[in-house]
Design an enzyme around this catalytic site. Structure first.
Site, PDB file in Angstrom:
ATOM      1  N   ARG A 124       0.859  -1.180   0.000  1.00 12.97           N
ATOM      2  CA  ARG A 124       0.000   0.000   0.000  1.00 12.97           C
ATOM      3  C   ARG A 124       0.896   1.232   0.000  1.00 12.97           C
ATOM      4  O   ARG A 124       2.104   1.159   0.298  1.00 12.97           O
ATOM      5  CB  ARG A 124      -0.901   0.015   1.238  1.00 12.97           C
ATOM      6  CG  ARG A 124      -1.978  -1.042   1.225  1.00 12.97           C
ATOM      7  CD  ARG A 124      -2.760  -1.056   2.525  1.00 12.97           C
ATOM      8  NE  ARG A 124      -3.507   0.179   2.749  1.00 12.97           N
ATOM      9  CZ  ARG A 124      -4.213   0.440   3.839  1.00 12.97           C
ATOM     10  NH1 ARG A 124      -4.258  -0.466   4.824  1.00 12.97           N
ATOM     11  NH2 ARG A 124      -4.866   1.571   3.969  1.00 12.97           N
ATOM     12  N   HIS A 125       0.335   2.349  -0.340  1.00 15.42           N
ATOM     13  CA  HIS A 125       1.053   3.619  -0.219  1.00 15.42           C
ATOM     14  C   HIS A 125       1.432   3.851   1.242  1.00 15.42           C
ATOM     15  O   HIS A 125       0.899   3.217   2.164  1.00 15.42           O
ATOM     16  CB  HIS A 125       0.151   4.765  -0.691  1.00 15.42           C
ATOM     17  CG  HIS A 125      -1.192   4.747  -0.011  1.00 15.42           C
ATOM     18  ND1 HIS A 125      -1.393   5.222   1.271  1.00 15.42           N
ATOM     19  CD2 HIS A 125      -2.389   4.264  -0.413  1.00 15.42           C
ATOM     20  CE1 HIS A 125      -2.647   5.054   1.624  1.00 15.42           C
ATOM     21  NE2 HIS A 125      -3.280   4.464   0.605  1.00 15.42           N
ATOM     22  N   GLU A 127       1.436   5.853   4.781  1.00 16.16           N
ATOM     23  CA  GLU A 127       0.321   6.481   5.500  1.00 16.16           C
ATOM     24  C   GLU A 127       0.032   7.873   4.920  1.00 16.16           C
ATOM     25  O   GLU A 127       0.934   8.675   4.707  1.00 16.16           O
ATOM     26  CB  GLU A 127       0.679   6.617   6.981  1.00 16.16           C
ATOM     27  CG  GLU A 127      -0.399   7.268   7.821  1.00 16.16           C
ATOM     28  CD  GLU A 127       0.085   7.555   9.228  1.00 16.16           C
ATOM     29  OE1 GLU A 127      -0.280   6.820  10.155  1.00 16.16           O
ATOM     30  OE2 GLU A 127       0.875   8.536   9.389  1.00 16.16           O
ATOM     31  N   SER A 128      -1.254   8.123   4.637  1.00 21.56           N
ATOM     32  CA  SER A 128      -1.648   9.411   4.051  1.00 21.56           C
ATOM     33  C   SER A 128      -2.258  10.324   5.112  1.00 21.56           C
ATOM     34  O   SER A 128      -2.598   9.886   6.219  1.00 21.56           O
ATOM     35  CB  SER A 128      -2.660   9.194   2.919  1.00 21.56           C
ATOM     36  OG  SER A 128      -3.927   8.827   3.448  1.00 21.56           O
ATOM     37  N   GLU A 129      -2.432  11.574   4.732  1.00 21.96           N
ATOM     38  CA  GLU A 129      -3.070  12.532   5.637  1.00 21.96           C
ATOM     39  C   GLU A 129      -4.503  12.123   5.933  1.00 21.96           C
ATOM     40  O   GLU A 129      -5.007  12.332   7.040  1.00 21.96           O
ATOM     41  CB  GLU A 129      -3.007  13.927   5.015  1.00 21.96           C
ATOM     42  CG  GLU A 129      -1.577  14.458   4.881  1.00 21.96           C
ATOM     43  CD  GLU A 129      -1.483  15.701   4.028  1.00 21.96           C
ATOM     44  OE1 GLU A 129      -2.450  15.967   3.270  1.00 21.96           O
ATOM     45  OE2 GLU A 129      -0.456  16.400   4.100  1.00 21.96           O
ATOM     46  N   ASN A 131      -5.532   8.954   6.002  1.00 23.46           N
ATOM     47  CA  ASN A 131      -5.456   7.824   6.928  1.00 23.46           C
ATOM     48  C   ASN A 131      -5.400   8.302   8.369  1.00 23.46           C
ATOM     49  O   ASN A 131      -6.063   7.747   9.256  1.00 23.46           O
ATOM     50  CB  ASN A 131      -4.208   6.978   6.641  1.00 23.46           C
ATOM     51  CG  ASN A 131      -4.288   6.202   5.347  1.00 23.46           C
ATOM     52  OD1 ASN A 131      -3.278   6.014   4.665  1.00 23.46           O
ATOM     53  ND2 ASN A 131      -5.468   5.725   4.991  1.00 23.46           N
ATOM     54  N   ARG A 179      -0.520   9.715  -3.493  1.00 25.19           N
ATOM     55  CA  ARG A 179       0.071   9.016  -2.353  1.00 25.19           C
ATOM     56  C   ARG A 179       0.812   7.747  -2.775  1.00 25.19           C
ATOM     57  O   ARG A 179       1.749   7.324  -2.100  1.00 25.19           O
ATOM     58  CB  ARG A 179      -0.984   8.707  -1.292  1.00 25.19           C
ATOM     59  CG  ARG A 179      -2.200   7.903  -1.728  1.00 25.19           C
ATOM     60  CD  ARG A 179      -3.226   7.908  -0.591  1.00 25.19           C
ATOM     61  NE  ARG A 179      -4.446   7.133  -0.869  1.00 25.19           N
ATOM     62  CZ  ARG A 179      -5.512   7.585  -1.484  1.00 25.19           C
ATOM     63  NH1 ARG A 179      -5.517   8.837  -1.937  1.00 25.19           N
ATOM     64  NH2 ARG A 179      -6.591   6.828  -1.633  1.00 25.19           N
ATOM     65  N   GLU A 199      -7.874   3.437  -6.071  1.00 23.97           N
ATOM     66  CA  GLU A 199      -8.660   2.887  -4.966  1.00 23.97           C
ATOM     67  C   GLU A 199     -10.134   2.777  -5.339  1.00 23.97           C
ATOM     68  O   GLU A 199     -10.617   3.441  -6.267  1.00 23.97           O
ATOM     69  CB  GLU A 199      -8.501   3.787  -3.731  1.00 23.97           C
ATOM     70  CG  GLU A 199      -9.265   3.353  -2.481  1.00 23.97           C
ATOM     71  CD  GLU A 199      -8.917   1.957  -1.978  1.00 23.97           C
ATOM     72  OE1 GLU A 199      -9.045   0.996  -2.754  1.00 23.97           O
ATOM     73  OE2 GLU A 199      -8.551   1.837  -0.790  1.00 23.97           O
ATOM     74  N   HIS A 264      -3.699   0.465  -3.245  1.00 23.31           N
ATOM     75  CA  HIS A 264      -4.550   0.815  -2.113  1.00 23.31           C
ATOM     76  C   HIS A 264      -5.146  -0.434  -1.472  1.00 23.31           C
ATOM     77  O   HIS A 264      -5.102  -1.530  -2.032  1.00 23.31           O
ATOM     78  CB  HIS A 264      -5.654   1.764  -2.580  1.00 23.31           C
ATOM     79  CG  HIS A 264      -5.127   2.943  -3.330  1.00 23.31           C
ATOM     80  ND1 HIS A 264      -4.814   4.143  -2.735  1.00 23.31           N
ATOM     81  CD2 HIS A 264      -4.824   3.097  -4.655  1.00 23.31           C
ATOM     82  CE1 HIS A 264      -4.356   4.990  -3.650  1.00 23.31           C
ATOM     83  NE2 HIS A 264      -4.348   4.372  -4.818  1.00 23.31           N
TER      84      HIS A 264
END
Length: 329
Positions: A124-125, A127-129, A131, A179, A199, A264
């Site tokens: 997966r990418h 951690e995103s904002e 997430n 991401r 995603e 994703h």
């Protein structure tokens, strides 16, 4: 197994009367290809019953059936014939009377190169904002911890600071979302952003938290918990839609090796379901954690998945399968 013309004619007659389509597939193998096929098959079946002498079983079966075989005649069809060569990567395929989407798809798979030992890398990418905020969908960028994971993943796969013997993917596939693209930015190699790796489309729920979805759309929230595999977000997608969307990605993977796919959670669940042999209803609950590298290796007809946590702190986005009541009409 229909070895004789008479047996195949019986099947063809039945299908014609029942208004079914049928397709004959004929393989011709030299001794080397036959030995490799037996070896791969034995390796697969040994996992089911280790004490059985599978190699003897398959050799005896081959010796018994080979004298009975009658090659397909020009009058039989529709027919796909696969002629194997010494090099399994190269073989010739001829077809006669193939029609329809399913038969055409089968022809495409059989005509593809065969790679007996493959390695794929999935992640997966970072951690995103979103997430961090518990929001789904969107096109948020990486969080500071997500950027740290991108650096760690690069060191794992041939980027700056990697060991000389670290694996290096031959090609990198990401979604079109930033991401995933930023997660692989320091990993060397040719890359492509593929729309089918985006995603799952959450429709009217894009950018919301699960708490906000439950508050604004309580019936939708309940329906999704009741059947997460078939539930389709309004103006969005379901996991069933997603499985069909990523099929082209899986088929492309099978003609390659040493591919890194960064995508994703929902998409990777659908891809991993193929390699793990997971039932459809269980696909939405496959655990694909953040900041974890999944390495898939093929051994004959079997795939082995290795999970490698890269030990960068992140949120946990996994939701266990809820206990739900029956859906009311």
């Amino acid at each position: 197994m229909h070895l004789t013309c008479a047996s195949r004619q019986t099947v063809a007659t039945f299908c014609c009367e029942a208004v079914f389509h049928h397709l004959l597939i004929e393989f011709t193998c030299n001794d080397k290809c036959l030995q490799e096929n037996v070896t791969d098959t034995v390796q697969f079946y040994r996992q089911l019953e280790q004490n059985a002498d599978w190699e003897r079983r398959f050799r005896e079966r081959n010796e018994h059936h080979t004298p009975q075989f009658e090659p397909c005649s020009p009058l039989e069809g529709p027919l796909i014939t696969v002629n194997n060569s010494e090099d399994p990567m190269y073989h010739s395929v001829t077809a006669r009377g193939v029609r329809g989407a399913i038969q055409t798809a089968i022809l495409g798979v059989l005509a593809s190169p065969v790679i007996r030992q493959q390695t794929f890398y999935f992640s997966r990418h970072g951690e995103s904002e979103y997430n961090v905020l518990g929001r789904i969908g969107g096109d948020a960028d990486l969080s500071p911890r997500g950027m740290k994971y991108a650096d760690r993943l690069a060191r794992q796969l041939g980027g700056p600071g990697s060991a000389p013997d670290s694996p290096r993917p031959k090609v990198i596939w990401t979604s079109e979302l930033q991401r995933t693209i930023h997660t692989v930015q320091n990993i060397p190699g040719p890359r492509a952003a593929i729309k089918d790796l985006n995603e799952i489309n959450a429709g009217i729920c894009e950018g919301l938290t699960y708490e906000e979805i439950q508050e604004r759309f309580p019936q939708e929230f309940a329906w999704r918990d009741q059947d997460k595999f078939k539930y389709r977000y309004p103006h969005g997608e379901s996991y069933l839609d997603l499985l069909q969307r990523v099929d082209s990605v899986v088929q492309a993977l099978l003609t390659n090796t040493d591919v890194l796919v960064v995508s994703h959670q929902a998409v990777l669940r659908c891809i991993m379901a193929y390699f793990k042999g997971v039932k459809p209803d269980d696909v939405p609950y496959i655990n694909v954690p953040l900041h974890t590298l999944l390495i898939v290796r093929s051994y004959g007809y079997d795939f082995v998945v290795e999970t490698v946590p890269l030990k960068v702190e992140c949120v946990d986005t996994y939701r266990i399968q809820p206990k739900v009541r029956e859906r009311k009409a």
